[in-house]
Scaffold this active site. Structure first.
Site, PDB file in Angstrom:
ATOM      1  N   ALA A  45       0.841  -1.197   0.000  1.00  0.00           N
ATOM      2  CA  ALA A  45       0.000   0.000   0.000  1.00  0.00           C
ATOM      3  C   ALA A  45       0.874   1.245   0.000  1.00  0.00           C
ATOM      4  CB  ALA A  45      -0.921  -0.006   1.228  1.00  0.00           C
ATOM      5  N   GLU A  86       9.431  -3.840 -10.321  1.00  0.00           N
ATOM      6  CA  GLU A  86       8.001  -3.638 -10.553  1.00  0.00           C
ATOM      7  C   GLU A  86       7.764  -3.106 -11.969  1.00  0.00           C
ATOM      8  OE1 GLU A  86       4.192  -1.168  -8.674  1.00  0.00           O
ATOM      9  OE2 GLU A  86       6.101  -1.260  -7.586  1.00  0.00           O
TER      10      GLU A  86
END
Length: 386
Positions: free
Chosen positions: A127, A246
């Site tokens: 998050a 990522e």
């Protein structure tokens, strides 16, 4: 599918591709509509993948993983993309969350969480994004304030992949609100703690089967030992260090999607007739698909270079930004051209090409927008010597 075998592939990866393809065709593809309807994949999918060793495959065996490299992750991501699925958040779970724990976690944290993630018992999320912050990670407002042997977490996060199903969330929070980047830490928050709430699963124009949702932290108390890293204030550096992988993951999924769109379109234009002949018989169709095939081939070549560099530990930040920027932008061009070949049917949601069109749009936004990628690349350009 790629027109040639990537140079980083080997026999072990070929065998893995066969396994991942069978799994994707059997377990994912028939259930895509159900995932979209439910706004999440079935929990059983995670368990089945874990049992086959398809989760955390690049995590060392001592922590329950497969002991592979990023190339192993890439094969699984590609095979998921080839069946047209964007619902299963396994690439984030295995390729991102697990690697934060591996890189920065204590031995106790790694021994506790990673085997459970590898088996599918625990689903992971990270998050970072908050309402109003977007790509500006230094501006996050979620706080994790130390009180004795605990952190007290307060704040809200949004656009969280795996958010509705996650059992553990790595939360980027300010442990020192007076600082910007230097005040950020990552903390491990199990989702069964008091004060943790999930908001609604968000309605998106694409990736409708992915459980992207809002998360809320209201006086959530976690042990101080849940800090990720040896000391507070390391979060921003950790985030910057892991973001290249990522972004490479986004590149992998975009290039595989380009190849899948080309295959879908070739099948369609050869079987569909117009004015008494196959659609492929028209010069415009041939020329457009020649462009698409070239775009996919060029993107694949650059991606192969980046995967090879990353496996060797040599992928740098600007090159990761380049593959993320280039692959996501070109994928948008490719899927638009392919959809056009389908005519009116391309505008129907039940056609995979239509889903690909909306699914791919977010790839230019998440993991850092195209504009942020260009900024990163520009900062690294050499200054001419006078």
């Amino acid at each position: 599918m790629p027109v040639r075998r990537s140079p980083w592939m080997n026999q072990e990866l070929d065998d893995l591709r066969d396994l991942a393809r069978t799994f994707s065709e059997k377990e994912i593809k028939p259930n895509i509509e159900t995932y979209i309807k439910n706004k999440q994949v079935d929990r059983e999918l995670w368990n089945k993948a874990g049992a086959l060793g398809l989760l955390c495959i690049s995590i060392p065996e001592e922590y329950g993983g497969g002991g592979g490299t990023f190339a192993h992750e890439a094969v699984i991501i590609e095979e998921q993309a080839y069946v047209g699925d964007s619902s299963w958040g396994a690439s984030l779970h295995s390729g991102i969350v697990a690697h934060y724990l591996l890189a920065y976690g204590t031995e106790e944290q790694k021994q506790y969480w990673l085997p459970k993630m590898a088996s599918g018992e625990v689903i992971g999320a990270i998050a970072m994004t908050e309402p109003g912050t977007g790509s500006d990670l230094q501006g996050i407002r979620t706080k994790a304030i130390r009180e004795g042997d605990e952190f007290v977490v307060n704040g809200a996060k949004t656009f969280i992949t795996n958010g509705a199903q996650a059992d553990v969330v790595l939360v980027a929070a300010k442990t020192d609100p007076s600082e910007a980047a230097a005040g950020i830490s990552l903390v491990i928050v199990p989702t069964d703690v008091e004060g943790f709430r999930r908001g609604r699963v968000l309605d998106k124009i694409g990736m409708k089967g992915q459980d992207t949702c809002e998360l809320f932290f209201d006086d959530v108390r976690i042990p101080a030992a849940n800090l990720l890293g040896t000391e507070e204030g390391q979060g921003f550096i950790q985030l910057m260090s892991q973001l290249p992988q990522e972004r490479l993951i986004v590149g992998v999924s975009c290039v595989a999607a380009m190849e899948a769109c080309l295959d879908l379109t070739l099948e369609y234009v050869h079987s569909r007739t117009a004015f008494g002949r196959p659609v492929f018989g028209f010069q415009n169709t041939k020329f457009e698909l020649a462009e698409v095939a070239t775009e996919a081939r060029v993107a694949r070549s650059f991606l192969d270079e980046c995967i090879d560099l990353h496996v060797k530990g040599e992928l740098d930040i600007p090159t990761a930004a380049m593959i993320k920027y280039w692959a996501s932008e070109r994928a948008g061009i490719v899927v638009d051209k392919c959809l056009q070949m389908f005519g009116g049917y391309g505008f129907m949601e039940e056609y995979p090409i239509a889903r690909a069109y909306t699914d791919l749009r977010v790839s230019r936004i998440y993991a850092g927008t195209t504009e942020i990628m260009k900024e990163i690349i520009a900062r690294m350009l050499p200054t001419p010597q006078s």
